[in-house]
Design a protein around this motif. Sequence first.
Motif, PDB file in Angstrom:
ATOM      1  N   UNK A  67      63.735  21.646  10.233  1.00  0.00           N
ATOM      2  CA  UNK A  67      62.454  22.366  10.552  1.00  0.00           C
ATOM      3  C   UNK A  67      61.917  22.284  12.038  1.00  0.00           C
ATOM      4  N   UNK A  68      61.239  23.235  12.061  1.00  0.00           N
ATOM      5  CA  UNK A  68      60.360  23.297  13.466  1.00  0.00           C
ATOM      6  C   UNK A  68      59.066  23.585  13.276  1.00  0.00           C
ATOM      7  N   UNK A  69      58.059  22.853  13.729  1.00  0.00           N
ATOM      8  CA  UNK A  69      56.707  22.890  13.541  1.00  0.00           C
ATOM      9  C   UNK A  69      56.027  23.594  14.798  1.00  0.00           C
ATOM     10  N   UNK A  70      55.132  24.615  14.461  1.00  0.00           N
ATOM     11  CA  UNK A  70      54.452  25.296  15.635  1.00  0.00           C
ATOM     12  C   UNK A  70      53.165  24.941  15.640  1.00  0.00           C
ATOM     13  N   UNK A  71      52.615  24.165  16.991  1.00  0.00           N
ATOM     14  CA  UNK A  71      51.126  23.928  17.007  1.00  0.00           C
ATOM     15  C   UNK A  71      50.388  24.114  18.269  1.00  0.00           C
TER      16      UNK A  71
END
Length: 568
Positions: free
Chosen positions: A557-561
């Motif tokens: 997964x990759x988290x955008x913030x």
Amino acid sequence: SLQLWQDEVRGRFDAILQYDPPIVAQILPTRMMYGDEQNEISVIGQNFGRVSDGAVVKISGIDGDTPCLNTVYTSDSSLLCSTPRRSIERGYVQVVVGQQVSARSGDWQIIVITDIPDYYQCALGDSCADCCRSRCELGALRKHAATGRTHEECNKQCYLYCGNMMQKAGAPTSFKIGPQPPSGSIIPLIWQAPEDTGGARILRYSVAYTIEGELEQVSHTLDASTSFVISGLMANTLLRSIVVRAETRFGMGHPSQILEVSTGNPTVASAARDLKATSISRSSISIAWKPAADSGGDVVLRYWISYTVGSDMRTISVPGQVLSHTFAKLDRQTTIQDIAVAVENSAGLGVESESLTVTTLPSSAPTISRLSDTTTLAGESTAPQAAYVFDAETDADNLVLRAKSANADLAPSQAVSIEGIGNTRFVVVTPTAGKTGKSMITLTVLDEDGLQASSSFFVTVNAAWQQAWPTRGLVSGGTTVTIAGGGFELTGVEYSCRFSSGMMSAQVVASVASVSRLLCGSPTWTYTATETEISILADDREMPYSEAGQTAHAVPVFLFQEVWYSIS
């Protein structure tokens, strides 16, 4: 008991006027053929009275009673009957005197009268038996009366009919000891055939003798040869009443002159017989033999076994009651030459038997089962496969299993792990990280004798990606994401990274840094704090993902913030 006579027919005292019934004890013959000639049978018995009593002979068959054509009185115990000219299958011969009738007491009273050529027409000569058997069996077949016992029954009937002409063979002549004198255990005998054979061929001779203190013993020659050896005797044994008789189809002939002779002192035994190998393995040879035909008239003390191994000549002995031996703890393919057995008794050591040479069996090679070809992803090990090993001589725990890879760059030989003991071993191949391709793995099993067997299978390693980092970046995009894996093509393939969350997704082009690494920049994302799934595509086809090094069943997964989220 007191007997009275009434008209010459004996009666009981308590019934003087009552005759005793006639009794039929025998009829001769019991079978005949009717024809133009008048045939007669003799009826023998008792209480037939006197001439004036008018005794009558009748034949009672299944179709009624038939009186003889003529009954001739001979005496109170004998009558002659002229048989009727008709077939009677099985008729009881009965005598009627006054009001008394003889009883049906047994098969000896049965007569058969037939129109089939009968053995009673056979001439009483040397060919009587053959003629009789042929006609007897032919008659049974023509009357559809043949059974499984016909041959046996005809032999019996023909023996009875032809028996009065059978001639016994005369006595053998020139009966004597020879051609050699007696030894410690054998007495040789010779003779000449009888001058009168009784008109029949001599089948064999019987030799009868009595050992002092024992019952008479009878032996036979195998054919009409005129010599015989009485063997198996002890030394200084006296044989009495030694006689020889010729045997023909007419039975035993007249005895020869009687001999009386004794065996001599013990002599050395003859050679042991029929020496042979009874069992051959990779480490042993078993032999056996039969006792000597001539023991020398003495007890066997021991058997001496001589043999040669290489240039070493050896001798061993076994007790006299033992007729076998096993050579044990031999090496594979050991040859024992010139094995021979000699018999020892109190007179000394006899001659050796015929020799034989035997070689132990070679060791057999071990075996290994066939393994299936297998496929794995770059960076992953293959699933364990079972290899079954076996050897007839080496214990399974002592079998050595080795592996060799044909593609050391993809999977070196030391990358093949072999575990387990006994007959079952487990094989796992761990390819070099980041490498893809195909390699043949050869497994070789070795036994304690250095013999071996092999089995091969192929391992195919397919391209796959395994990790992505970092796992978070700004929604504005531009974060470089490194993709680790194996089998990435440096040229000719277009790779891309896709970020997905629900119905939203974004795809960016990836560059190939090496065969084990891709680089791609994160795209601009509309929503903050959104966790997206990463997938890698090669020419728009999704590449397999390997979970090596990850939590089981985890999805990269990759988290955008936002910037402030990372600061806080």
